[in-house]
Design a protein around this motif. Structure first.
Motif, short mmCIF file in Angstrom:
data_model
loop_
_atom_site.label_atom_id
_atom_site.label_comp_id
_atom_site.label_asym_id
_atom_site.label_seq_id
_atom_site.Cartn_x
_atom_site.Cartn_y
_atom_site.Cartn_z
N TYR A 28 0.90 -1.24 0.07
CA TYR A 28 0.04 -0.08 -0.07
C TYR A 28 0.73 1.35 -0.15
N THR A 71 11.14 10.16 10.25
CA THR A 71 10.50 9.03 9.23
C THR A 71 11.22 8.90 8.10
N GLY A 72 10.61 8.33 7.16
CA GLY A 72 11.09 8.08 5.73
C GLY A 72 9.97 7.82 4.78
N GLY A 73 10.39 6.90 3.95
CA GLY A 73 11.24 5.80 3.75
C GLY A 73 11.39 5.06 5.10
N GLU A 74 12.31 4.38 5.15
CA GLU A 74 12.70 3.75 6.33
C GLU A 74 13.88 4.39 7.23
N THR A 104 9.41 7.10 13.61
CA THR A 104 8.55 5.92 13.04
C THR A 104 9.27 4.87 12.19
N THR A 105 9.25 3.77 12.55
CA THR A 105 10.02 2.53 11.84
C THR A 105 9.11 1.37 11.62
N ASN A 106 9.90 0.51 10.67
CA ASN A 106 9.26 -0.69 10.50
C ASN A 106 9.68 -1.75 11.52
N SER A 128 5.68 0.19 13.04
CA SER A 128 4.54 -0.19 12.23
C SER A 128 4.24 -1.92 12.24
N VAL A 170 -2.03 -0.51 9.68
CA VAL A 170 -3.00 -0.19 8.60
C VAL A 170 -3.86 -1.19 8.33
N MET A 200 -5.14 5.02 3.54
CA MET A 200 -5.40 6.25 3.13
C MET A 200 -5.02 6.43 1.57
N VAL A 202 -3.23 8.16 0.07
CA VAL A 202 -1.84 8.96 -0.31
C VAL A 202 -1.06 8.64 -1.41
N ASN A 206 -0.67 2.85 -5.16
CA ASN A 206 -1.33 1.90 -4.54
C ASN A 206 -2.50 1.51 -4.95
N MET A 334 3.82 8.56 -0.29
CA MET A 334 4.20 8.99 1.62
C MET A 334 5.56 8.59 1.78
N1 SAM Z 1 9.08 2.73 7.37
C1 SAM Z 1 8.64 3.60 8.36
C2 SAM Z 1 7.50 2.78 8.98
O1 SAM Z 1 7.08 1.64 8.50
O2 SAM Z 1 6.84 3.16 9.94
C3 SAM Z 1 8.27 5.09 8.35
C4 SAM Z 1 7.64 5.29 7.15
S1 SAM Z 1 5.82 4.93 6.74
C5 SAM Z 1 5.56 5.40 5.25
C6 SAM Z 1 4.88 5.43 8.12
C7 SAM Z 1 3.77 4.96 8.13
O3 SAM Z 1 2.78 5.21 7.16
C8 SAM Z 1 3.44 3.62 8.57
O4 SAM Z 1 2.89 3.19 9.60
C9 SAM Z 1 2.91 3.04 7.14
O5 SAM Z 1 2.15 1.61 7.51
C10 SAM Z 1 1.89 3.97 6.95
N2 SAM Z 1 1.32 4.36 5.51
C11 SAM Z 1 1.90 4.20 4.50
N3 SAM Z 1 1.25 4.00 3.45
C12 SAM Z 1 -0.03 4.24 4.09
C13 SAM Z 1 -1.50 4.45 3.45
N4 SAM Z 1 -1.82 4.47 2.14
N5 SAM Z 1 -2.49 4.34 4.29
C14 SAM Z 1 -2.25 4.27 5.75
N6 SAM Z 1 -1.04 4.37 6.34
C15 SAM Z 1 0.14 4.30 5.27
#
Ligand code: SAM
Length: 339
Positions: A28, A71-74, A104-106, A128, A170, A200, A202, A206, A334
């Protein structure tokens, strides 16, 4: 005077993306069909240096920002990240208070980095995690990354006091709805704060569709059907998550419902992308080039004036205006803007 935007919203939070790269390929966010081997990420010279990020953050803090989220990316794939954290942790608000500094990280690299990040001054983390089921999570993260390694990263964060650990999930209809109640049960036992995020619209890779969104009402009903809970007051103006407190005292969960219950009116957030574009809305189409100002010899005062001017002109409220047709408008990904 701290700037207010055209809707009277102060500038309170800054999200800083430190890289557009990621080691996951969440379907996504960065689907591997689009972000494959040949995808060209930002060249190094276009990415803000730590010194540039720190200087920008200092300007934002002087304008009222009290919360920084990396945040990022990762973010954990950016080399030497603890060095940046140390310089941001040293910043103070104009009246001398510490900032709320988080990330915020994976979670993939948290086992290795939780200690160095905490020692550098990071306060807490958000991880996440979209399911506890390996098949579901592996398919969603696009690289078959195992759940156990994320859980191990969360343990590492808890062990070094990066607390409270928040976990973002998510929820996408037909993909991981069945994981909602098990995740809530796990969070109750582990003591992490789980927050469900409505899927979302964004970016545009996706293929977002409204019928894939599991709305806040449905998510709350699923969880409270098993463990009764009551709404709790927001911790501060602009808090994105709606909070629900379990009646049995086992903590709370949150819902980030940008789609079904937009919170634009209270949005106090700016975003700085890895290449120094300043965005005043997650759903923005264009950013403003802060990197150019950081690199053209402008003084700190000029930098502050530039940021304040952008904030004063801000009128974004995309989620409130969203309709089925707007989901086809171009937007920035995003991972590129900083999620
Ligand atoms: N890589 C990091 C992570 O995984 O948390 C930080 C960046 S990531 C873009 C930040 C958050 O955005 C994550 O929790 C991710 O699940 C969420 N995210 C990304 N695309 C999304 C979407 N289309 N709708 C809702 N949340 C989204």
């Amino acid at each position: 005077m701290d700037p207010l935007d055209t809707l009277g919203r102060p500038l309170h939070d800054l999200r800083i993306s430190v890289t557009d790269r990621c080691n996951f390929r969440c379907t996504y966010c960065m689907p591997k069909e689009v972000f494959g081997r040949d995808y060209e990420f930002l060249p190094r010279d276009q990415v803000l240096s730590f010194e540039e990020i720190e200087r920008a953050a200092r300007a934002f803090v002087s304008l009222g920002v009290e919360k920084l989220r990396i945040t990022g990316g990762e973010p954990l794939v950016r080399r030497d990240l603890p060095r940046l954290i140390a310089s941001l942790a040293a910043l103070r608000t104009p009246d001398g208070r510490e900032l709320d500094l988080t990330l915020t990280t994976n979670g993939a690299a948290l086992r290795a980095l939780a200690g160095p990040l905490a020692r550098a001054g990071l306060r807490r983390v958000t991880v996440s995690l979209d399911s506890l089921d390996d098949a579901v999570f592996g398919a969603m993260n696009g690289v078959d990354f195992p759940v156990a390694r994320v859980l191990d990263g969360i343990d590492a964060a808890l062990a070094v006091g990066l607390a409270p650990v928040k976990v973002n999930m998510v929820v996408r209809r037909g993909i991981n709805e069945a994981s909602v109640v098990p995740m809530a049960g796990w969070a109750r036992e582990t003591g992490v704060t789980l927050r469900f995020i409505e899927y979302m619209d964004v970016g545009h890779s996706n293929g977002w569709r409204l019928d894939e969104v599991v709305g806040a009402g449905e998510l709350i009903a699923s969880v409270t059907g098993t463990w009764p809970a009551e709404p709790a007051d927001p911790a501060y103006r602009g808090e994105v998550a709606g909070r629900w407190r379990y009646l049995d005292g086992a903590g709370e969960f949150g819902i980030i419902s940008s789609v079904t219950r937009p919170f634009c009116r209270d949005c106090t957030r700016a975003r700085l992308s890895a290449d120094g574009q300043l965005y005043t809305c997650l759903f923005a189409v264009t950013g403003r080039d802060l990197r150019a100002v950081l690199r053209d010899g402008s003084t700190d005062d000029e930098l502050r004036t530039f940021i304040a001017g952008i904030w004063r002109a801000r009128d974004d409220r995309y989620s409130e205006l969203r309709s089925a047709s707007t989901s086809t408008l171009p937007k920035v990904e995003m991972f590129a803007m900083g999620g």
